[in-house]
Write a protein that holds these residues in place. Structure first.
Motif, PDB file in Angstrom:
ATOM      1  N   PHE A 135       3.505  10.417  -9.374  1.00 16.81           N
ATOM      2  CA  PHE A 135       2.806  10.802 -10.606  1.00 16.81           C
ATOM      3  C   PHE A 135       2.250  12.224 -10.501  1.00 16.81           C
ATOM      4  O   PHE A 135       2.396  13.029 -11.429  1.00 16.81           O
ATOM      5  N   ILE A 136       1.640  12.529  -9.368  1.00 15.42           N
ATOM      6  CA  ILE A 136       1.098  13.879  -9.152  1.00 15.42           C
ATOM      7  C   ILE A 136       2.230  14.911  -9.147  1.00 15.42           C
ATOM      8  O   ILE A 136       2.095  16.009  -9.693  1.00 15.42           O
ATOM      9  N   SER A 137       3.367  14.550  -8.534  1.00 23.56           N
ATOM     10  CA  SER A 137       4.517  15.458  -8.488  1.00 23.56           C
ATOM     11  C   SER A 137       5.063  15.724  -9.882  1.00 23.56           C
ATOM     12  O   SER A 137       5.507  16.838 -10.186  1.00 23.56           O
TER      13      SER A 137
ATOM     14  N   GLN B 266       0.822  -1.208   0.000  1.00 21.15           N
ATOM     15  CA  GLN B 266       0.000   0.000   0.000  1.00 21.15           C
ATOM     16  C   GLN B 266       0.858   1.262   0.000  1.00 21.15           C
ATOM     17  O   GLN B 266       0.509   2.262  -0.633  1.00 21.15           O
ATOM     18  N   GLU B 267       1.988   1.220   0.703  1.00 22.69           N
ATOM     19  CA  GLU B 267       2.906   2.360   0.707  1.00 22.69           C
ATOM     20  C   GLU B 267       3.507   2.567  -0.678  1.00 22.69           C
ATOM     21  O   GLU B 267       3.700   3.709  -1.116  1.00 22.69           O
ATOM     22  N   LEU B 268       3.813   1.465  -1.366  1.00 20.39           N
ATOM     23  CA  LEU B 268       4.335   1.558  -2.728  1.00 20.39           C
ATOM     24  C   LEU B 268       3.302   2.164  -3.671  1.00 20.39           C
ATOM     25  O   LEU B 268       3.634   2.967  -4.546  1.00 20.39           O
ATOM     26  N   LYS B 269       2.045   1.781  -3.465  1.00 19.49           N
ATOM     27  CA  LYS B 269       0.975   2.342  -4.279  1.00 19.49           C
ATOM     28  C   LYS B 269       0.849   3.842  -4.051  1.00 19.49           C
ATOM     29  O   LYS B 269       0.718   4.624  -5.007  1.00 19.49           O
ATOM     30  N   LYS B 270       0.922   4.255  -2.778  1.00 19.26           N
ATOM     31  CA  LYS B 270       0.839   5.682  -2.455  1.00 19.26           C
ATOM     32  C   LYS B 270       2.025   6.445  -3.045  1.00 19.26           C
ATOM     33  O   LYS B 270       1.872   7.557  -3.546  1.00 19.26           O
ATOM     34  N   LEU B 271       3.227   5.816  -2.977  1.00 19.47           N
ATOM     35  CA  LEU B 271       4.424   6.462  -3.532  1.00 19.47           C
ATOM     36  C   LEU B 271       4.282   6.660  -5.028  1.00 19.47           C
ATOM     37  O   LEU B 271       4.673   7.710  -5.563  1.00 19.47           O
TER      38      LEU B 271
ATOM     39  N   ILE C  38       9.961   2.856 -10.612  1.00 23.76           N
ATOM     40  CA  ILE C  38      10.442   1.795  -9.724  1.00 23.76           C
ATOM     41  C   ILE C  38       9.343   1.324  -8.776  1.00 23.76           C
ATOM     42  O   ILE C  38       9.099   0.115  -8.638  1.00 23.76           O
ATOM     43  N   SER C  39       8.670   2.273  -8.110  1.00 18.77           N
ATOM     44  CA  SER C  39       7.619   1.892  -7.171  1.00 18.77           C
ATOM     45  C   SER C  39       6.466   1.202  -7.900  1.00 18.77           C
ATOM     46  O   SER C  39       5.873   0.244  -7.382  1.00 18.77           O
ATOM     47  N   GLY C  40       6.160   1.677  -9.113  1.00 19.63           N
ATOM     48  CA  GLY C  40       5.084   1.056  -9.887  1.00 19.63           C
ATOM     49  C   GLY C  40       5.408  -0.372 -10.277  1.00 19.63           C
ATOM     50  O   GLY C  40       4.555  -1.277 -10.158  1.00 19.63           O
ATOM     51  N   ILE C  41       6.629  -0.616 -10.712  1.00 24.20           N
ATOM     52  CA  ILE C  41       7.030  -1.961 -11.118  1.00 24.20           C
ATOM     53  C   ILE C  41       7.073  -2.892  -9.911  1.00 24.20           C
ATOM     54  O   ILE C  41       6.655  -4.066  -9.991  1.00 24.20           O
ATOM     55  N   ILE C  42       7.579  -2.402  -8.773  1.00 24.37           N
ATOM     56  CA  ILE C  42       7.602  -3.231  -7.561  1.00 24.37           C
ATOM     57  C   ILE C  42       6.185  -3.585  -7.136  1.00 24.37           C
ATOM     58  O   ILE C  42       5.888  -4.739  -6.771  1.00 24.37           O
ATOM     59  N   TYR C  43       5.290  -2.596  -7.194  1.00 23.21           N
ATOM     60  CA  TYR C  43       3.885  -2.828  -6.826  1.00 23.21           C
ATOM     61  C   TYR C  43       3.272  -3.912  -7.718  1.00 23.21           C
ATOM     62  O   TYR C  43       2.609  -4.840  -7.222  1.00 23.21           O
TER      63      TYR C  43
ATOM     64  N   TYR D 245       9.959  10.790 -11.703  1.00 22.61           N
ATOM     65  CA  TYR D 245       9.702   9.811 -12.764  1.00 22.61           C
ATOM     66  C   TYR D 245      10.372   8.486 -12.423  1.00 22.61           C
ATOM     67  O   TYR D 245       9.785   7.403 -12.601  1.00 22.61           O
ATOM     68  N   THR D 246      11.606   8.560 -11.918  1.00 22.37           N
ATOM     69  CA  THR D 246      12.320   7.351 -11.497  1.00 22.37           C
ATOM     70  C   THR D 246      11.590   6.653 -10.359  1.00 22.37           C
ATOM     71  O   THR D 246      11.416   5.426 -10.370  1.00 22.37           O
ATOM     72  N   LEU D 247      11.143   7.433  -9.362  1.00 24.14           N
ATOM     73  CA  LEU D 247      10.394   6.859  -8.242  1.00 24.14           C
ATOM     74  C   LEU D 247       9.087   6.224  -8.723  1.00 24.14           C
ATOM     75  O   LEU D 247       8.693   5.152  -8.248  1.00 24.14           O
TER      76      LEU D 247
END
Length: 279
Positions: free
Chosen positions: A104-106, A94-99, A143-148, A138-140
């Motif tokens: 994306f918003i940033s 869930q933290e990865l999803k929030k990240l 990476i977070s999207g792929i891990i999720y 964009y990097t975050l």
């Protein structure tokens, strides 16, 4: 209050205190439909082609890296694997999803600067200084999207760790290659102005406007030592320091790239390490 202070500083205090101050922000540009579409196209090109093209070129330049640079990339990727090998990604899903969402918003907020200014989202030369935060988020996001997604696909923690280590290796190699490209661009600029200084003395030119024609766009496209359109001499404001560093008096001689100034009294063409007067 904070916004008011920023506006007062930008519009009143800064122009009064700094002689060379200029305003690049223009609120009315957000109402220019053609420009908004152009910025959108550039942003899509940036995220889906330019950055990946830069990574590919960085990997292709691995043969030009020093042994210590390659070892550094291997050490960092090994550390990344060790750190995350026993990490419980499932408990953090869930933290990865929030990240991912926050990143994306940033990115969208970061792109807003291009809607309210004369900047465009490009990797060309010094213009990419506005992309620092966007590249970070964009990097975050990636990476977070792929891990999720990996967790959702029930991949093992070690598999995800191997992926992260591989990503770390690729990004470190790319950054080192990019660093070397900037060094190469700096040497190229200095050699360009060094040869110009020699040509000016040979032609007894001590003042006036001088243009250099070296096919900047072709060099950026074809030179294998350049990755992301590094800052080869292009804008006039870059020339005074380069002139001073290479023995040219910037107060007497104003150097332009021929791409930005077509009406110079004197023009030199730089090709194959030689500076030849063409006008």
């Amino acid at each position: 209050l904070t916004l008011g202070i920023i506006v007062i500083f930008r519009k009143v205090i800064q122009p009064a205190l700094f002689v060379n101050s200029y305003q690049i922000d223009e609120i009315t540009k957000v109402f220019e439909l053609k420009r908004v579409i152009f910025v959108a196209v550039c942003a899509v090109k940036l995220f889906f082609r330019d950055l990946f093209e830069g990574i590919w070129k960085g990997l292709m330049n691995i043969r030009k890296l020093q042994i210590l640079e390659i070892l550094l990339a291997l050490i960092i990727s090994s550390v990344v694997y060790k750190v995350f090998a026993g990490y419980d990604f499932k408990s953090r899903v869930q933290e990865l999803k929030k990240l991912s969402i926050i990143s994306f918003i940033s990115i969208l907020f970061g792109l807003s600067i291009f809607l309210f200014s004369s900047y465009i989202p490009t990797l060309f030369g010094f213009d990419n200084r506005n992309l620092g935060a966007i590249r970070l988020f964009y990097t975050l996001f990636i990476i977070s999207g792929i891990i999720y997604l990996s967790v959702r696909l029930q991949l093992s923690g070690k598999t995800i760790s191997i992926f992260l280590a591989g990503m770390a290796f690729i990004l470190v190699i790319t950054n080192i290659s990019l660093k070397n490209s900037w060094i190469y661009a700096s040497k190229f600029n200095n050699e360009l102005f060094k040869q110009l200084n020699i040509a000016l003395k040979q032609n007894n030119i001590s003042e006036g406007n001088v243009c250099i024609d070296y096919g900047v766009f072709e060099v950026l496209k074809s030179d294998p030592d350049l990755m992301l359109r590094e800052p080869l001499f292009y804008k006039y404001w870059e020339s005074p320091m380069l002139s001073q560093m290479n023995g040219i008096d910037p107060e007497k001689i104003h150097v332009y790239n021929v791409e930005n100034q077509k009406n110079c009294g004197v023009t030199f063409q730089y090709k194959n390490g030689k500076m030849i007067r063409t006008k």
